[in-house]
Scaffold this motif. Sequence first.
Motif, mmCIF file in Angstrom:
data_model
loop_
_atom_site.group_PDB
_atom_site.id
_atom_site.type_symbol
_atom_site.label_atom_id
_atom_site.label_comp_id
_atom_site.label_asym_id
_atom_site.label_seq_id
_atom_site.Cartn_x
_atom_site.Cartn_y
_atom_site.Cartn_z
ATOM 1 N N ASP A 41 0.836 -1.103 -0.050
ATOM 2 C CA ASP A 41 -0.018 0.013 -0.002
ATOM 3 C C ASP A 41 0.947 1.271 0.089
ATOM 4 O O ASP A 41 2.042 1.121 0.754
ATOM 5 C CB ASP A 41 -0.924 0.125 1.203
ATOM 6 N N ARG A 46 -0.819 2.824 6.944
ATOM 7 C CA ARG A 46 -1.662 1.637 6.689
ATOM 8 C C ARG A 46 -0.753 0.498 6.712
ATOM 9 O O ARG A 46 -1.255 -0.644 7.225
ATOM 10 C CB ARG A 46 -2.401 1.746 5.118
ATOM 11 N N ASN A 131 -18.514 -12.237 -2.676
ATOM 12 C CA ASN A 131 -18.782 -12.489 -1.346
ATOM 13 C C ASN A 131 -20.159 -12.945 -1.194
ATOM 14 O O ASN A 131 -20.490 -13.881 -0.289
ATOM 15 C CB ASN A 131 -18.355 -11.668 -0.133
ATOM 16 N N SER A 174 -11.686 6.761 1.363
ATOM 17 C CA SER A 174 -12.409 5.685 0.548
ATOM 18 C C SER A 174 -13.381 6.124 -0.513
ATOM 19 O O SER A 174 -14.050 5.313 -1.178
ATOM 20 C CB SER A 174 -12.771 4.622 1.633
ATOM 21 N N TRP A 177 -12.378 8.148 -4.477
ATOM 22 C CA TRP A 177 -12.334 7.503 -5.566
ATOM 23 C C TRP A 177 -13.854 7.206 -6.175
ATOM 24 O O TRP A 177 -14.158 6.910 -7.528
ATOM 25 C CB TRP A 177 -11.299 6.100 -5.698
HETATM 26 N N1 LIG Z 1 -17.114 -7.149 -1.636
HETATM 27 C C1 LIG Z 1 -17.817 -6.047 -1.026
HETATM 28 O O1 LIG Z 1 -18.805 -6.140 -0.303
HETATM 29 C C2 LIG Z 1 -16.918 -4.803 -0.853
HETATM 30 C C3 LIG Z 1 -17.103 -3.594 0.019
HETATM 31 C C4 LIG Z 1 -16.188 -2.572 0.027
HETATM 32 C C5 LIG Z 1 -15.358 -2.429 -0.786
HETATM 33 N N2 LIG Z 1 -15.087 -3.457 -1.775
HETATM 34 C C6 LIG Z 1 -13.899 -3.174 -2.936
HETATM 35 O O2 LIG Z 1 -12.785 -3.444 -2.391
HETATM 36 C C7 LIG Z 1 -11.956 -2.418 -3.018
HETATM 37 C C8 LIG Z 1 -11.260 -1.536 -2.002
HETATM 38 O O3 LIG Z 1 -12.253 -0.728 -1.468
HETATM 39 P P1 LIG Z 1 -11.887 -0.186 0.061
HETATM 40 O O4 LIG Z 1 -13.093 0.411 0.458
HETATM 41 O O5 LIG Z 1 -11.073 -1.066 1.029
HETATM 42 O O6 LIG Z 1 -11.089 1.095 -0.552
HETATM 43 P P2 LIG Z 1 -10.020 1.958 0.541
HETATM 44 O O7 LIG Z 1 -9.818 3.346 -0.349
HETATM 45 O O8 LIG Z 1 -10.459 2.042 1.854
HETATM 46 O O9 LIG Z 1 -8.586 1.022 0.278
HETATM 47 C C9 LIG Z 1 -7.918 0.967 -0.966
HETATM 48 C C10 LIG Z 1 -6.486 0.918 -0.402
HETATM 49 O O10 LIG Z 1 -5.741 0.687 -1.552
HETATM 50 C C11 LIG Z 1 -4.659 1.560 -1.528
HETATM 51 N N3 LIG Z 1 -4.028 1.863 -2.906
HETATM 52 C C12 LIG Z 1 -4.268 2.865 -3.784
HETATM 53 N N4 LIG Z 1 -3.408 2.719 -4.877
HETATM 54 C C13 LIG Z 1 -2.768 1.463 -4.573
HETATM 55 C C14 LIG Z 1 -1.846 1.063 -5.392
HETATM 56 N N5 LIG Z 1 -1.359 1.309 -6.584
HETATM 57 N N6 LIG Z 1 -1.124 -0.381 -4.934
HETATM 58 C C15 LIG Z 1 -1.566 -0.728 -3.758
HETATM 59 N N7 LIG Z 1 -2.456 -0.118 -2.973
HETATM 60 C C16 LIG Z 1 -2.788 1.052 -3.360
HETATM 61 C C17 LIG Z 1 -5.149 2.898 -0.619
HETATM 62 O O11 LIG Z 1 -3.981 3.502 0.169
HETATM 63 C C18 LIG Z 1 -5.824 2.172 0.210
HETATM 64 O O12 LIG Z 1 -5.331 2.000 1.497
HETATM 65 C C19 LIG Z 1 -12.818 -1.876 -4.193
HETATM 66 O O13 LIG Z 1 -12.653 -2.388 -5.246
HETATM 67 C C20 LIG Z 1 -14.136 -1.959 -3.595
HETATM 68 O O14 LIG Z 1 -15.080 -1.917 -4.871
HETATM 69 C C21 LIG Z 1 -15.679 -4.573 -2.038
#
Ligand SMILES: NC(=O)c1ccc[n+]([C@@H]2O[C@H](COP(=O)([O-])OP(=O)(O)OC[C@H]3O[C@@H](n4cnc5c(N)ncnc54)[C@H](O)[C@@H]3O)[C@@H](O)[C@H]2O)c1
Length: 363
Positions: A41, A46, A131, A174, A177
């Motif tokens: 990350d 984090r 999920n 979060s 984006w």
């Molecule tokens: N299955 C579900 O029900 C569910 C629920 C919430 C989110 N999601 C999905 O999960 C994914 C992440 O969501 P989130 O809510 O955790 O987002 P978030 O913004 O909280 O977390 C994303 C993380 O990725 C990091 N990041 C950014 N660019 C990066 C890179 N190039 N390499 C590595 N890390 C990088 C950020 O710093 C951040 O910590 C999304 O695709 C979202 O759609 C799914």
Amino acid sequence: MVFVPYDRPVRAAIIGLGRIYDLNIRAYVGNPDVEVVALVDPSEERRAERQADWPAAATFASAAELAASGIEVDAVEALLPIPLHTDGVIELFGYGWHVNLQKPMCSNLAEAVQIIAAAKAHDRVLRVMENYLFYQPLHKLKEVAASGELGTIAGYHMKMVGSGSGGWHVPWSSFEWQLEQIKRGRGILVFDDGWHKLSTALWLFGSVTEVRAWIGTTSFGSGIDLDAPSMIAWEHANGVRGVWDITLAPDLYLRSDYYTNDERWEITGSKGFARVNRCTGRGIQQPSLEVYSDGEMRGHHALDDDWASSFRDSGRHWLTWLRTGEGPLLWSGDQAVDVLRFALAAYASSSAGGIGVCPGEVV
Ligand SMILES: NC(=O)c1ccc[n+]([C@@H]2O[C@H](COP(=O)([O-])OP(=O)(O)OC[C@H]3O[C@@H](n4cnc5c(N)ncnc54)[C@H](O)[C@@H]3O)[C@@H](O)[C@H]2O)c1
């Protein structure tokens, strides 16, 4: 590709350590099928926070740094912001890693084609995790529908109320984006949450032949345009009709350990119905699944109805798959494209005034 299952624990890296990491890692904790070798990350904060969960894992600010480190990785859990899915996943395949990608796979068909081509070119497996297909009350709902207990299935109804009060803390980063996604016409309710809802329809009743939609907008200023009120209706190839209504209730307090989604799923058959009363939040506090037939209502009180367990079981399914190569991926890349087409058909219908659109024909 010919996939050869691993005859040892899978060496995994987690790419993206944000909000949903907390639930995704439930599949990895205490699982002898996997060894978490790296965490990636760009946020130092984090990385430091998540390192405590995996003291033996190395941490990196980027996937490129991990790839250059010489640490051997078999598969990655890609938990990236949606706008990074396409380029990000293509990069991950380039390093020779199998990918378990969060939904939505990507935002349009051109991106999907690129992702699938990259998986093929590098001979790697793409899974787009879903999920909800591992949420036990929905599993049981599928079982009940298939058992014949409800008679011939006629209809499927989903309801989603997005509320703005209660639940876990979601950092502003979060949401940032998500605003980008909104600008691209891929809203948080119809497209992001919708990915799950449309997935359940395909999983329960198979392919969809026609979609009609009326997607609305509610603006909260500063680019926060939420895609509700919305209604989406469709017909499956087997004749079952489905409908999903999405409503916003910004001031409604919803008790939830996670997001504040008040959700329901209901299947109606010729002689009964079955309803899942909640999932992500704790809306209706009755048994999570109720089945009505022959004049009797039966409540399922002992199901594992913690939404987080669906992440645990979906992730375990993937890790078991890597160890055995057996069973459906739920979803494979091609199946994820079917979900994408379903959503794109809803957009095409809505922008054309609600006409019927066949998902197989969207371009
Ligand atoms: N299955 C579900 O029900 C569910 C629920 C919430 C989110 N999601 C999905 O999960 C994914 C992440 O969501 P989130 O809510 O955790 O987002 P978030 O913004 O909280 O977390 C994303 C993380 O990725 C990091 N990041 C950014 N660019 C990066 C890179 N190039 N390499 C590595 N890390 C990088 C950020 O710093 C951040 O910590 C999304 O695709 C979202 O759609 C799914």
